[in-house]
Design an enzyme around this catalytic site. Structure first.
Site, mmCIF file in Angstrom:
data_model
loop_
_atom_site.group_PDB
_atom_site.id
_atom_site.type_symbol
_atom_site.label_atom_id
_atom_site.label_comp_id
_atom_site.label_asym_id
_atom_site.label_seq_id
_atom_site.Cartn_x
_atom_site.Cartn_y
_atom_site.Cartn_z
ATOM 1 N N LYS A 267 14.625 37.074 37.762
ATOM 2 C CA LYS A 267 13.943 35.788 38.557
ATOM 3 C C LYS A 267 14.888 34.682 38.673
ATOM 4 C CE LYS A 267 10.087 32.243 38.479
ATOM 5 N NZ LYS A 267 9.059 31.814 37.663
ATOM 6 N N ASP A 272 11.596 25.007 39.646
ATOM 7 C CA ASP A 272 10.262 25.262 39.763
ATOM 8 C C ASP A 272 9.178 24.049 39.896
ATOM 9 O OD1 ASP A 272 7.545 26.371 40.316
ATOM 10 O OD2 ASP A 272 7.771 27.446 38.655
ATOM 11 N N LYS A 279 3.251 20.855 39.853
ATOM 12 C CA LYS A 279 3.212 20.988 38.469
ATOM 13 C C LYS A 279 2.994 19.481 37.919
ATOM 14 C CE LYS A 279 5.794 24.994 37.132
ATOM 15 N NZ LYS A 279 4.791 25.722 36.502
ATOM 16 N N ASP A 290 13.932 28.060 35.107
ATOM 17 C CA ASP A 290 13.253 29.253 35.748
ATOM 18 C C ASP A 290 14.033 30.300 36.293
ATOM 19 O OD1 ASP A 290 10.722 30.024 35.826
ATOM 20 O OD2 ASP A 290 10.055 29.264 37.679
ATOM 21 N N ASP A 349 2.209 27.750 42.816
ATOM 22 C CA ASP A 349 2.889 27.782 41.422
ATOM 23 C C ASP A 349 3.275 29.330 41.047
ATOM 24 O OD1 ASP A 349 4.579 26.650 39.372
ATOM 25 O OD2 ASP A 349 2.681 26.079 38.467
ATOM 26 N N ARG A 353 6.371 35.887 41.010
ATOM 27 C CA ARG A 353 5.871 37.157 41.488
ATOM 28 C C ARG A 353 6.054 37.568 42.958
ATOM 29 N NH1 ARG A 353 0.087 36.192 39.143
ATOM 30 N NH2 ARG A 353 1.485 34.833 37.994
HETATM 31 N N1 BES Z 1 7.824 29.238 35.834
HETATM 32 C C1 BES Z 1 6.491 29.551 35.748
HETATM 33 C C2 BES Z 1 6.093 29.916 34.081
HETATM 34 C C3 BES Z 1 6.474 29.158 33.149
HETATM 35 C C4 BES Z 1 5.861 28.374 32.557
HETATM 36 C C5 BES Z 1 7.692 29.346 32.412
HETATM 37 C C6 BES Z 1 6.304 27.564 31.302
HETATM 38 C C7 BES Z 1 8.195 28.642 31.366
HETATM 39 C C8 BES Z 1 7.130 28.050 30.658
HETATM 40 C C9 BES Z 1 5.739 30.097 36.747
HETATM 41 O O1 BES Z 1 6.273 30.108 37.959
HETATM 42 C C10 BES Z 1 4.561 29.582 36.977
HETATM 43 O O2 BES Z 1 4.384 28.488 37.208
HETATM 44 N N2 BES Z 1 3.395 30.298 36.645
HETATM 45 C C11 BES Z 1 1.978 30.087 36.721
HETATM 46 C C12 BES Z 1 1.299 30.910 37.207
HETATM 47 C C13 BES Z 1 -0.174 30.516 37.656
HETATM 48 C C14 BES Z 1 -0.336 29.358 38.566
HETATM 49 C C15 BES Z 1 -0.900 31.866 38.298
HETATM 50 C C16 BES Z 1 1.514 29.582 35.291
HETATM 51 O O3 BES Z 1 1.959 30.247 34.457
HETATM 52 O O4 BES Z 1 0.557 28.606 35.135
HETATM 53 ZN ZN ZN Z 2 8.415 29.829 38.111
HETATM 54 MN MN MN Z 3 5.808 28.521 39.138
#
Ligand code: BES
Ligand code: ZN
Ligand code: MN
Length: 506
Positions: A267, A272, A279, A290, A349, A353
Site C-alpha cells: 500500500k 491519508d 480523520k 501510510d 477513509d 483496500r
Molecule cells: N491508514 C488507515 C489505517 C491506519 C490507522 C493505519 C491507524 C495506521 C494507524 C486506513 O486507511 C484507515 O483509515 N482505515 C479505516 C477504515 C475504516 C474507515 C473502515 C480505519 O481503520 O479506521
Molecule cells: Zn490509509
Molecule cells: Mn484511511
C-alpha cells in the site's frame, strides 16, 4: 557504519573500545571476556565479584585498560540469563551496546562473538549481532540543521575472531546483515520522509533510482495508463489530490525464465487524510506513514537483488494521496474496478483496500506463485494486536506457515486472524457488488475479506502492519519512528523459499 571481519584476538587488537559479553548469574567471565580479564589483571572478574555488574540484559559497564592491552576500553555487555538467550536478544544486546558506544563519541568498535557456548550457529550469531547494531543505530536526520543535533557516528565495527575455521561463516552472516539492514534503512527513510517530499511521483522516482542501482526492471504507470487499464478504484482515491497517482512496478529476475514470480504488493498512500470522511486532526501527521507497505516491498526487492536470490520477484506499489479536494470521490460513489467488480464507497477513509483491489488484479497478470500484500490497512488491527504484531490473514496454509517461520527467525512477529467467511455479509452492498467498509467490529477481517475478492485462487497472504509501521517508543533495536517492518520478514521468506524451491512452474 562499515562492518568488517578480521582474524585475530581482541587481547592484542588496537581499538578505542572492545565489546564483550557476560551472562547474568555467571560467576566468572567466559569466552573472550575471560581472555581480556587475564591480560588486564582481573579487572572484569573484580567488577563481577564486587557485584557491580550482574550481566542483566541490555545493561553494560565501561572499564579502562590503562595500557595493559592495546585496546583502550572494554565495554562489557549484559547478555541476560543464559537459558533465555536467543538471536532476538542478541540483536537487542548489540543495538544497546552500539548506542551506548556512540553516545561516548567513539567511532571504532572491535567485538567478538565468543561468549562461551551458546548453542547457536556462528553465522546466525554474526548476522543477528550485526543486524542489531546497524538497526539500532538508525537515525533520520536529513531535516536536522542545528549543530546540537549532529551527533557522532560509529564508522567501523570490526568482528574479531581467532578461530580460522569460523571466519567464512562470520563474514557470510555479517554480509547478509549488512544487505538486509541497508534495505531496512531504505524503507525507514522512505516512510520517515514527510509527505510534502514524498508524493506519489517522488516515491516512484526514488523507486526508479533504487531499481537502477540494483539492476531491476522498472516502470511507473501514470494516471492515463491506469485509466486505460480500468483502475477506477485507485483513480477514485487519487481524484481528491492535485498530485498524480502512480503504479510502481519493479521486477527482479534471479530465477529461471519459466519460474512463476512471488508478487509483493504494498500500500502506497503517501498521505491519508481520510478524504471527505476526514480523520480527526490529532495524530493525522502520522499518516505520512501510510505508504509503509509500499516502502517495505520496494526495500525487499532491492535486498533480494543484492543477495542475488535465485528466484523471481515482482514488487507493485499503488501510490496516491487520499485528500478531500473539489474533485474528490465521495461516500455513496460507486467505483468500477479493473476486475469488473463494482464497489460502493461507504467511507473514503477505507481507501487502502480500494487501491489494493486494482493492484491485486494487476498482480494476477504475472501468474504468480504467490501474492503477498502488506499494508497499514486498519486501525482495528492496532486495537487487536498493538504495535508489536503484524496481522496475518490468508487461505493458503502452506504460505502462512512459510511466513510464520520467517517471522520466528527474524523477530518480526505475525499473528494470524481468521478469514471468517460469515463476515462477508458485512461488506455486501445494496447498490454495488461490495462496499468498502463494514461495521467497526471485526474491521481487520472484513478488510482482508474485501481484498480476497480480488486475488481469485492464487496463493495469497495479507499482512496488516498498521500497528508496528510507525513506533511512538523505542524498542531494543528499533528506534522510535518508522520501523521498516516487513522488510526482514519478507526477505527471510524469500531466502527460505529460494533454498527450498517450490513447484513454481506453470
Ligand atoms: N491508514 C488507515 C489505517 C491506519 C490507522 C493505519 C491507524 C495506521 C494507524 C486506513 O486507511 C484507515 O483509515 N482505515 C479505516 C477504515 C475504516 C474507515 C473502515 C480505519 O481503520 O479506521
Ligand atoms: Zn490509509
Ligand atoms: Mn484511511
Amino acid at each position: 557504519m562499515n562492518i568488517t571481519v578480521t582474524r585475530g584476538s581482541l587481547t592484542d587488537f588496537d581499538c578505542e573500545v572492545l565489546l564483550v559479553g557476560h551472562f547474568e548469574g555467571s560467576k566468572v567471565p567466559e569466552g573472550d571476556a575471560c581472555l581480556l580479564d587475564e591480560q588486564c589483571d582481573g579487572i572484569i572478574s573484580e567488577l563481577i565479584d564486587k557485584g557491580d555488574f550482574e550481566g542483566k540484559l541490555y545493561t553494560s559497564s565501561v572499564l579502562y585498560t590503562r595500557g595493559s592491552i592495546p585496546g583502550q576500553r572494554i565495554l562489557i555487555a549484559g547478555l541476560g540469563k543464559k537459558e533465555e538467550f536467543n538471536l532476538e536478544k542478541l540483536r537487542g544486546i548489540f543495538s544497546k551496546a552500539a548506542q551506548r558506544i556512540r553516545s561516548f563519541n567513539i567511532t571504532q568498535v572491535a567485538t567478538s562473538l565468543d561468549f562461551g557456548e551458546t548453542g547457536f550457529a556462528i553465522e546466525d550469531m554474526a548476522r543477528a549481532a550485526a543486524e542489531g547494531a546497524l538497526l539500532g543505530l538508525y537515525r533520520f536526520t536529513p531535516y536536522k540543521t542545528l549543530e546540537e543535533d549532529k551527533k557522532g557516528e560509529i564508522n567501523e565495527f570490526i568482528i574479531v575472531e581467532d578461530r580460522a575455521g569460523l571466519l567464512e561463516d562470520i563474514s557470510k552472516g555479517a554480509q547478509t546483515a549488512e544487505i538486509i539492514s541497508r534495505a531496512v534503512y531504505c524503507a525507514r527513510d522512505l516512510v520517515s520522509t514527510p509527505s510534502n517530499d514524498m508524493t506519489p511521483s517522488i516515491l516512484a522516482h526514488r523507486a526508479g533510482a533504487i531499481a537502477t542501482e540494483a539492476n531491476l526492471k522498472f516502470e511507473a504507470l501514470d494516471e492515463a495508463a491506469m485509466g486505460r487499464l480500468g483502475m477506477n478504484a485507485l483513480l477514485g482515491v487519487a481524484s481528491g489530490s492535485a498530485e498524480e497517482a502512480r503504479l510502481i512496478i519493479m521486477e527482479y529476475n534471479g530465477g529461471g525464465k519459466e519460474d512463476r514470480p512471488v508478487v509483493l504488493v504494498g500500500k502506497g498512500i503517501t498521505f491519508d487524510s481520510g478524504g471527505i470522511s476526514i480523520k480527526p486532526s490529532e495524530k493525522m501527521d502520522e499518516m505520512k506513514s501510510d505508504m509503509a507497505g509500499g516502502a517495505a516491498v520496494i526495500a525487499t526487492i532491492k535486498a533480494a537483488a543484492d543477495l542475488k536470490l535465485p528466484l523471481n520477484v515482482v514488487a507493485i506499489v499503488p501510490a496516491t494521496e487520499n485528500l478531500p479536494g473539489g474533485r474528490a470521490y465521495k461516500p455513496g460513489d460507486v467505483l468500477k474496478t479493473m476486475s469488473g467488480l463494482t464497489i460502493e464507497v461507504k467511507n473514503t477513509d477505507a481507501e487502502g483496500r480500494l487501491i489494493l483491489a486494482d493492484a491485486l488484479t494487476f498482480a494476477k497478470k504475472y501468474n504468480p506463485a504467490a501474492i503477498i500484500d502488506i499494508a497499514t490497512l486498519t486501525g482495528a488491527c492496532v486495537v487487536a494486536l498493538g504495535d508489536y504484531l503484524v496481522g496475518m490473514m490468508g487461505a493458503d496454509k502452506e504460505l502462512k506457515k512459510e511466513i510464520s517461520s520467517a517471522s520466528d527467525a527474524t523477530g518480526e512477529m505475525v499473528w494470524e486472524l481468521p478469514l471468517w467467511h460469515e463476515y462477508d455479509e458485512l461488506i455486501k452492498s445494496d447498490v454495488a457488488d461490495i462496499k468498502n467498509a463494514g461495521t467497526r467490529a471485526g474491521g481487520t477481517i472484513t478488510a482482508a475479506l474485501f481484498l480476497k475478492r480480488f486475488v481469485g485462487d492464487c496463493p495469497w497472504v495479507h499482512l496488516d502492519i498498521a500497528g508496528p509501521a510507525l513506533l511512538s517508543t523505542d524498542k531494543p533495536y528499533i528506534p522510535k519512528g518508522a520501523s521498516g517492518i516487513g522488510v526482514r520478514l519478507l526477505v527471510q521468506f524469500l531466502i527460505d523459499r529460494s533454498q527450498a524451491p517450490h513447484v513454481s512452474h506453470p
